[in-house]
Enzyme design. Sequence first.
Site, mmCIF file in Angstrom:
data_model
loop_
_atom_site.group_PDB
_atom_site.id
_atom_site.type_symbol
_atom_site.label_atom_id
_atom_site.label_comp_id
_atom_site.label_asym_id
_atom_site.label_seq_id
_atom_site.Cartn_x
_atom_site.Cartn_y
_atom_site.Cartn_z
ATOM 1 N N HIS A 1 0.804 -1.225 0.000
ATOM 2 C CA HIS A 1 0.000 0.000 0.000
ATOM 3 C C HIS A 1 0.840 1.279 0.000
ATOM 4 O O HIS A 1 0.300 2.368 -0.157
ATOM 5 C CB HIS A 1 -0.945 0.020 1.211
ATOM 6 C CG HIS A 1 -0.246 0.313 2.516
ATOM 7 N ND1 HIS A 1 0.473 -0.631 3.200
ATOM 8 C CD2 HIS A 1 -0.164 1.466 3.236
ATOM 9 C CE1 HIS A 1 0.967 -0.090 4.298
ATOM 10 N NE2 HIS A 1 0.613 1.174 4.337
ATOM 11 N N ARG A 2 2.155 1.184 0.159
ATOM 12 C CA ARG A 2 2.971 2.395 0.202
ATOM 13 C C ARG A 2 2.981 3.091 -1.160
ATOM 14 O O ARG A 2 3.051 2.437 -2.202
ATOM 15 C CB ARG A 2 4.409 2.041 0.589
ATOM 16 C CG ARG A 2 4.557 1.434 1.966
ATOM 17 C CD ARG A 2 4.516 2.465 3.058
ATOM 18 N NE ARG A 2 4.553 1.838 4.376
ATOM 19 C CZ ARG A 2 4.470 2.497 5.519
ATOM 20 N NH1 ARG A 2 4.353 3.819 5.506
ATOM 21 N NH2 ARG A 2 4.495 1.861 6.661
#
Length: 372
Positions: free
Chosen positions: A205-206
């Site tokens: 998700h970064r």
Amino acid sequence: MKVLNIVGARPNFVKIAPLHRAFSQYPDMISKIVHTGQHYDSVMSGIFFDQLDLPKPDFFLGVAAGTQTQQTAQIMVEFEKVLISERPDLVLVVGDVNSTLACTLVSVKMNVPLAHVEAGLRSGDRSMPEEINRILTDAVSDHLFVTEQAAVDNLLRENVADNEIHFTGNVMIDSLEYYKDAIDRSPILKNLGVNAASYVLMTMHRPANVDGKAGLQRILKIVKRLALLKTVVFPIHPRTWKNIEINGLKNEFENVQNLKILEPQGYLEFLNLTKNAALVVTDSGGIQEETTYLNVPCITLRENTERPVTFEVGTNFLLKNADAESVSLLATEIFAGNCKKGTIPAGWDGKAAERIVAILREKYINSYVCDK
């Protein structure tokens, strides 16, 4: 003593649950929960409240989508109203999300004492929004509760007074310990048709990994290589999936053989998947800690980590400049049994919340009684 506990995103719920439970053991303490709305739907928020036995939030600010600046500003405006009406003795924030910083700034400007749980973590990468949130929150907090020695060292280098720093352990592990039986009872493996140690669990998700097409293509190549070794189970964050669709990669992900794409899972389901995985591949901070405690090998696809204890003594491998080849080679070594044997870091024993509450009681209740 009245405490306002701030939650906004899923990791916050896991950390606040044991703290709220510890506060609530004392009749002279009032523990209230303020949900900013940063993660606001049933998938990203509601199921965590249900599974962690958290009560309905006392305040729901209703702040959701928007840029980081918009979100932070809206939370500040709404939280100021809560502080004016509630007049708490303490505001407690956890972690490093936008809700953490927003409520920190309002509390300090209104002269309300502030406690930061999970303080002192540093990646050294100021391009990460979380790093800015951590630095600014620690700079103005009155009480800093840390999870590992590196965090103590970071705060001392930043000239934080020694008496404001408390090594209390990791409240995320408190939740993991408290719900371990419920985690084990989850039927998620049966529902997915996989066996323990037969799959790789993946989360991403970064922004560096999922906000651009190049990053997503790299993740796709890594998934394809891992899927040649074992089944890949991939619960996909809504923002990640949205970016996959925007960049025209939806069909390519869906067509990978041996890949199971899931919606975000509840706390119990996800921890069951983590505990039984042959390997976890992630860019999450908290998952590095959970895999270390569960003694599950973890490959972190980042250039840095704010949780060095997870690879110094734990089961985490920090793989910089990762590509499909390097991830596949390391995974193959791990599956062959050639991976390090981790140990559980000091203070990760399920009692961190109790220690935090004891310190706050000593400062705000016991000392007051003595003064009287």
